[in-house]
Design a protein around this motif. Structure first.
Motif, mmCIF file in Angstrom:
data_model
loop_
_atom_site.group_PDB
_atom_site.id
_atom_site.type_symbol
_atom_site.label_atom_id
_atom_site.label_comp_id
_atom_site.label_asym_id
_atom_site.label_seq_id
_atom_site.Cartn_x
_atom_site.Cartn_y
_atom_site.Cartn_z
ATOM 1 N N ILE A 22 10.373 5.075 -8.372
ATOM 2 C CA ILE A 22 8.995 5.350 -8.754
ATOM 3 C C ILE A 22 8.595 4.404 -9.859
ATOM 4 O O ILE A 22 9.466 3.928 -10.603
ATOM 5 N N PRO A 23 7.337 4.067 -9.930
ATOM 6 C CA PRO A 23 6.254 4.558 -9.093
ATOM 7 C C PRO A 23 6.279 3.908 -7.708
ATOM 8 O O PRO A 23 6.676 2.760 -7.545
ATOM 9 N N THR A 24 5.861 4.690 -6.738
ATOM 10 C CA THR A 24 5.651 4.215 -5.383
ATOM 11 C C THR A 24 4.211 4.522 -5.018
ATOM 12 O O THR A 24 3.746 5.645 -5.213
ATOM 13 N N LEU A 25 3.519 3.528 -4.503
ATOM 14 C CA LEU A 25 2.159 3.713 -4.023
ATOM 15 C C LEU A 25 2.198 3.658 -2.503
ATOM 16 O O LEU A 25 2.821 2.766 -1.930
ATOM 17 N N ALA A 26 1.548 4.617 -1.867
ATOM 18 C CA ALA A 26 1.516 4.644 -0.411
ATOM 19 C C ALA A 26 0.075 4.751 0.057
ATOM 20 O O ALA A 26 -0.684 5.575 -0.450
ATOM 21 N N PHE A 27 -0.298 3.899 0.995
ATOM 22 C CA PHE A 27 -1.617 3.968 1.610
ATOM 23 C C PHE A 27 -1.509 4.804 2.870
ATOM 24 O O PHE A 27 -0.647 4.559 3.710
ATOM 25 N N PHE A 28 -2.361 5.782 2.991
ATOM 26 C CA PHE A 28 -2.403 6.632 4.175
ATOM 27 C C PHE A 28 -3.705 6.389 4.916
ATOM 28 O O PHE A 28 -4.782 6.363 4.329
ATOM 29 N N ASN A 29 -3.581 6.230 6.215
ATOM 30 C CA ASN A 29 -4.727 6.054 7.102
ATOM 31 C C ASN A 29 -4.613 7.112 8.184
ATOM 32 O O ASN A 29 -3.696 7.066 8.998
ATOM 33 N N GLY A 30 -5.504 8.090 8.159
ATOM 34 C CA GLY A 30 -5.430 9.177 9.140
ATOM 35 C C GLY A 30 -4.173 10.008 8.985
ATOM 36 O O GLY A 30 -3.652 10.529 9.955
ATOM 37 N N GLY A 31 -3.681 10.124 7.765
ATOM 38 C CA GLY A 31 -2.494 10.925 7.499
ATOM 39 C C GLY A 31 -1.182 10.218 7.755
ATOM 40 O O GLY A 31 -0.113 10.779 7.565
ATOM 41 N N ILE A 32 -1.242 8.955 8.163
ATOM 42 C CA ILE A 32 -0.042 8.174 8.475
ATOM 43 C C ILE A 32 0.099 7.058 7.450
ATOM 44 O O ILE A 32 -0.886 6.411 7.073
ATOM 45 N N VAL A 33 1.318 6.801 7.008
ATOM 46 C CA VAL A 33 1.562 5.741 6.033
ATOM 47 C C VAL A 33 1.241 4.387 6.659
ATOM 48 O O VAL A 33 1.810 4.011 7.685
ATOM 49 N N ALA A 34 0.306 3.666 6.024
ATOM 50 C CA ALA A 34 -0.082 2.341 6.499
ATOM 51 C C ALA A 34 0.687 1.244 5.779
ATOM 52 O O ALA A 34 0.980 0.203 6.361
ATOM 53 N N ASP A 35 1.009 1.477 4.499
ATOM 54 C CA ASP A 35 1.753 0.490 3.726
ATOM 55 C C ASP A 35 2.274 1.147 2.456
ATOM 56 O O ASP A 35 1.730 2.156 2.013
ATOM 57 N N VAL A 36 3.322 0.549 1.884
ATOM 58 C CA VAL A 36 3.951 1.085 0.677
ATOM 59 C C VAL A 36 4.155 -0.051 -0.320
ATOM 60 O O VAL A 36 4.486 -1.180 0.064
ATOM 61 N N PHE A 37 3.968 0.269 -1.590
ATOM 62 C CA PHE A 37 4.146 -0.679 -2.687
ATOM 63 C C PHE A 37 5.006 0.018 -3.731
ATOM 64 O O PHE A 37 4.673 1.112 -4.175
ATOM 65 N N VAL A 38 6.105 -0.602 -4.126
ATOM 66 C CA VAL A 38 7.037 0.032 -5.059
ATOM 67 C C VAL A 38 7.066 -0.745 -6.371
ATOM 68 O O VAL A 38 7.171 -1.969 -6.367
ATOM 69 N N GLY A 39 6.985 -0.009 -7.461
ATOM 70 C CA GLY A 39 7.128 -0.602 -8.775
ATOM 71 C C GLY A 39 5.829 -0.742 -9.536
ATOM 72 O O GLY A 39 4.744 -0.592 -8.988
ATOM 73 N N ALA A 40 5.956 -1.012 -10.823
ATOM 74 C CA ALA A 40 4.811 -1.225 -11.690
ATOM 75 C C ALA A 40 4.511 -2.716 -11.745
ATOM 76 O O ALA A 40 5.398 -3.517 -12.021
ATOM 77 N N GLN A 41 3.287 -3.061 -11.458
ATOM 78 C CA GLN A 41 2.837 -4.445 -11.480
ATOM 79 C C GLN A 41 1.501 -4.514 -12.208
ATOM 80 O O GLN A 41 0.834 -3.496 -12.387
ATOM 81 N N PRO A 42 1.063 -5.711 -12.572
ATOM 82 C CA PRO A 42 -0.253 -5.845 -13.191
ATOM 83 C C PRO A 42 -1.359 -5.440 -12.210
ATOM 84 O O PRO A 42 -1.154 -5.453 -10.992
ATOM 85 N N LYS A 43 -2.515 -5.137 -12.769
ATOM 86 C CA LYS A 43 -3.646 -4.710 -11.941
ATOM 87 C C LYS A 43 -3.962 -5.730 -10.856
ATOM 88 O O LYS A 43 -4.217 -5.351 -9.709
ATOM 89 N N SER A 44 -3.950 -7.015 -11.188
ATOM 90 C CA SER A 44 -4.303 -8.040 -10.197
ATOM 91 C C SER A 44 -3.391 -7.979 -8.973
ATOM 92 O O SER A 44 -3.851 -8.143 -7.844
ATOM 93 N N THR A 45 -2.121 -7.731 -9.180
ATOM 94 C CA THR A 45 -1.171 -7.650 -8.072
ATOM 95 C C THR A 45 -1.431 -6.409 -7.224
ATOM 96 O O THR A 45 -1.414 -6.472 -5.990
ATOM 97 N N ILE A 46 -1.697 -5.294 -7.872
ATOM 98 C CA ILE A 46 -1.974 -4.056 -7.141
ATOM 99 C C ILE A 46 -3.276 -4.187 -6.357
ATOM 100 O O ILE A 46 -3.350 -3.787 -5.188
#
Length: 102
Positions: free
Chosen positions: A66-90
């Motif tokens: 953690i932190p893990t960021l997950a994008f959900f589209n229609g309740g399904i994971v579309a993509d995952v991003f792990v770790g803390a990064q600067p705002k520009s990267t996120i």
């Protein structure tokens, strides 16, 4: 928040912050995610889920760091991003995910 109502049944893309109380890196990106929520209001929904209170979801989505960021589209994971990064990267990840998820 219930996972089903806030994420799985949401009509728009959901950026879910999978975090834990007391996690320094999670606290570091929290203000960034709040800014993104304001900047992209109506386009995506930003939600937060404390894995300490929801360990079954950590297991269900194989969250090991953690932190893990997950994008959900229609309740399904579309993509995952792990770790803390600067705002520009996120933000770059958010835009790339939006382009591939629409």
């Amino acid at each position: 928040m219930t996972f089903q109502s806030e994420v799985q049944e949401c009509a728009i893309l959901v950026l879910l912050d999978l975090c834990a109380e007391g996690c320094g890196l999670c606290d570091t990106i929290a203000p960034i995610l709040e800014e993104i929520a304001v900047e992209m209001k109506g386009g995506i929904k930003v939600a937060k889920l404390d894995l300490g209170e929801n360990p079954e979801l950590a297991a269900q989505f194989s969250v090991h760091l953690i932190p893990t960021l997950a994008f959900f589209n229609g309740g399904i994971v579309a993509d995952v991003f792990v770790g803390a990064q600067p705002k520009s990267t996120i933000v770059k990840w958010v835009h790339r995910t939006l382009l591939t998820s629409l």
